[in-house]
Scaffold this motif. Sequence first.
Motif, PDB file in Angstrom:
ATOM      1  N   HIS A   2       0.800  -1.217   0.000  1.00 50.34           N
ATOM      2  CA  HIS A   2       0.000   0.000   0.000  1.00 50.34           C
ATOM      3  C   HIS A   2       0.840   1.279   0.000  1.00 50.34           C
ATOM      4  CE1 HIS A   2      -1.100   1.724   4.187  1.00 50.34           C
ATOM      5  NE2 HIS A   2       0.073   1.198   4.289  1.00 50.34           N
ATOM      6  N   GLU A   3       2.093   1.200   0.412  1.00 54.87           N
ATOM      7  CA  GLU A   3       2.962   2.374   0.290  1.00 54.87           C
ATOM      8  C   GLU A   3       3.066   2.813  -1.172  1.00 54.87           C
ATOM      9  OE1 GLU A   3       3.560  -0.063   2.318  1.00 54.87           O
ATOM     10  OE2 GLU A   3       3.938   0.873   4.268  1.00 54.87           O
ATOM     11  N   TYR A   4       3.064   1.841  -2.076  1.00 52.96           N
ATOM     12  CA  TYR A   4       3.165   2.145  -3.499  1.00 52.96           C
ATOM     13  C   TYR A   4       1.969   2.988  -3.955  1.00 52.96           C
ATOM     14  CZ  TYR A   4       4.244   1.338  -8.423  1.00 52.96           C
ATOM     15  OH  TYR A   4       4.557   1.507  -9.740  1.00 52.96           O
ATOM     16  N   ILE A   6       0.093   4.812  -2.084  1.00 53.53           N
ATOM     17  CA  ILE A   6       0.183   6.123  -1.417  1.00 53.53           C
ATOM     18  C   ILE A   6       1.037   7.067  -2.261  1.00 53.53           C
ATOM     19  CG2 ILE A   6       1.216   7.342   0.552  1.00 53.53           C
ATOM     20  CD1 ILE A   6       0.403   4.837   2.246  1.00 53.53           C
ATOM     21  N   VAL A   7       2.191   6.574  -2.709  1.00 49.66           N
ATOM     22  CA  VAL A   7       3.096   7.419  -3.494  1.00 49.66           C
ATOM     23  C   VAL A   7       2.441   7.792  -4.829  1.00 49.66           C
ATOM     24  CG1 VAL A   7       5.349   7.588  -4.593  1.00 49.66           C
ATOM     25  CG2 VAL A   7       5.138   6.445  -2.386  1.00 49.66           C
ATOM     26  N   GLU A   8       1.759   6.826  -5.442  1.00 56.36           N
ATOM     27  CA  GLU A   8       1.039   7.121  -6.682  1.00 56.36           C
ATOM     28  C   GLU A   8       0.039   8.253  -6.467  1.00 56.36           C
ATOM     29  OE1 GLU A   8       0.434   4.611  -9.833  1.00 56.36           O
ATOM     30  OE2 GLU A   8       2.562   4.952  -9.493  1.00 56.36           O
ATOM     31  N   GLY A   9      -0.670   8.205  -5.354  1.00 54.79           N
ATOM     32  CA  GLY A   9      -1.653   9.231  -5.041  1.00 54.79           C
ATOM     33  C   GLY A   9      -1.009  10.597  -4.842  1.00 54.79           C
ATOM     34  N   VAL A  10       0.145  10.601  -4.178  1.00 54.27           N
ATOM     35  CA  VAL A  10       0.870  11.859  -3.960  1.00 54.27           C
ATOM     36  C   VAL A  10       1.283  12.458  -5.302  1.00 54.27           C
ATOM     37  CG1 VAL A  10       3.024  12.850  -3.064  1.00 54.27           C
ATOM     38  CG2 VAL A  10       1.694  11.278  -1.642  1.00 54.27           C
ATOM     39  N   MET A  11       1.812  11.619  -6.188  1.00 59.70           N
ATOM     40  CA  MET A  11       2.260  12.102  -7.505  1.00 59.70           C
ATOM     41  C   MET A  11       1.083  12.603  -8.337  1.00 59.70           C
ATOM     42  SD  MET A  11       5.427  12.001  -7.466  1.00 59.70           S
ATOM     43  CE  MET A  11       6.667  11.290  -6.380  1.00 59.70           C
ATOM     44  N   ASP A  12      -0.055  11.886  -8.240  1.00 59.77           N
ATOM     45  CA  ASP A  12      -1.248  12.317  -8.971  1.00 59.77           C
ATOM     46  C   ASP A  12      -1.700  13.695  -8.511  1.00 59.77           C
ATOM     47  OD1 ASP A  12      -1.291   9.995 -10.397  1.00 59.77           O
ATOM     48  OD2 ASP A  12      -2.844   9.028  -9.194  1.00 59.77           O
ATOM     49  N   GLY A  13      -1.457  13.997  -7.245  1.00 59.43           N
ATOM     50  CA  GLY A  13      -1.823  15.304  -6.723  1.00 59.43           C
ATOM     51  C   GLY A  13      -0.823  16.385  -7.078  1.00 59.43           C
ATOM     52  N   ASP A  45      10.049   4.705   1.218  1.00 58.82           N
ATOM     53  CA  ASP A  45      11.242   5.173   0.499  1.00 58.82           C
ATOM     54  C   ASP A  45      11.461   4.366  -0.780  1.00 58.82           C
ATOM     55  OD1 ASP A  45      11.909   7.217   2.217  1.00 58.82           O
ATOM     56  OD2 ASP A  45      13.260   6.002   3.427  1.00 58.82           O
ATOM     57  N   PHE A  46      11.283   3.061  -0.666  1.00 60.94           N
ATOM     58  CA  PHE A  46      11.480   2.189  -1.814  1.00 60.94           C
ATOM     59  C   PHE A  46      10.467   2.505  -2.917  1.00 60.94           C
ATOM     60  CE2 PHE A  46      10.616  -1.715  -4.191  1.00 60.94           C
ATOM     61  CZ  PHE A  46      11.883  -2.009  -4.635  1.00 60.94           C
ATOM     62  N   ALA A  47       9.191   2.610  -2.529  1.00 57.62           N
ATOM     63  CA  ALA A  47       8.126   2.919  -3.489  1.00 57.62           C
ATOM     64  C   ALA A  47       8.371   4.290  -4.109  1.00 57.62           C
ATOM     65  CB  ALA A  47       6.765   2.873  -2.793  1.00 57.62           C
ATOM     66  N   TRP A  48       8.867   5.218  -3.296  1.00 55.63           N
ATOM     67  CA  TRP A  48       9.135   6.582  -3.762  1.00 55.63           C
ATOM     68  C   TRP A  48      10.098   6.563  -4.950  1.00 55.63           C
ATOM     69  CZ3 TRP A  48       6.677  10.887  -2.314  1.00 55.63           C
ATOM     70  CH2 TRP A  48       7.235  12.117  -2.699  1.00 55.63           C
ATOM     71  N   ASP A  49      11.213   5.846  -4.776  1.00 53.39           N
ATOM     72  CA  ASP A  49      12.220   5.784  -5.841  1.00 53.39           C
ATOM     73  C   ASP A  49      11.648   5.170  -7.116  1.00 53.39           C
ATOM     74  OD1 ASP A  49      14.044   6.938  -4.161  1.00 53.39           O
ATOM     75  OD2 ASP A  49      15.036   5.066  -3.609  1.00 53.39           O
ATOM     76  N   CYS A  52       9.023   7.664  -8.699  1.00 55.93           N
ATOM     77  CA  CYS A  52       9.688   8.855  -9.253  1.00 55.93           C
ATOM     78  C   CYS A  52      10.345   8.526 -10.591  1.00 55.93           C
ATOM     79  CB  CYS A  52      10.728   9.406  -8.286  1.00 55.93           C
ATOM     80  SG  CYS A  52      10.005  10.337  -6.923  1.00 55.93           S
ATOM     81  N   ASP A  53      10.934   7.359 -10.696  1.00 58.30           N
ATOM     82  CA  ASP A  53      11.545   6.945 -11.964  1.00 58.30           C
ATOM     83  C   ASP A  53      10.489   6.771 -13.044  1.00 58.30           C
ATOM     84  OD1 ASP A  53      14.172   7.051 -11.456  1.00 58.30           O
ATOM     85  OD2 ASP A  53      14.499   4.890 -11.246  1.00 58.30           O
ATOM     86  N   GLU A  54       9.370   6.128 -12.659  1.00 55.91           N
ATOM     87  CA  GLU A  54       8.309   5.857 -13.630  1.00 55.91           C
ATOM     88  C   GLU A  54       7.666   7.123 -14.173  1.00 55.91           C
ATOM     89  OE1 GLU A  54       6.612   1.635 -11.815  1.00 55.91           O
ATOM     90  OE2 GLU A  54       5.423   3.467 -11.670  1.00 55.91           O
TER      91      GLU A  54
END
Length: 124
Positions: A2-4, A6-13, A45-49, A52-54
Amino acid sequence: MHEYSIVEGVMDGVIPLARQNGASRVSVIRLRIGTMTDIVREALDFAWDVVCDERGPIVQGCRLEIEPVEPHFVCMACGHEYDADRLHPRCPVCGSGQTLLTKGRELEIASFDIETPETSDDES
Ligand SMILES: [Zn+2]
């Protein structure tokens, strides 16, 4: 995991807002995260990296900063408000166990910094 998402949601925002503001790159994103959430920092942190690359150059190498939010309770019996750790939510004034968590489950974007083509100097 679910961290993944979460990060997707942050980027979408963040990404559409950054683009609207003429950003060539987002240099840092600050999240406010309650310590009562079950988010695992290492997994985040892992999901973030990965994300961000994607998402491409606009967020490539973007830093993640976290502002932790400590748990805050209000006592249902006497109305006292207090900070406490998650294992000791009892009211320190009247001893009641009838307490309500009012802070500590946040997951929100606090702020983010962008670089624009005009101000490409990295000041951080
Ligand atoms: Zn109380």
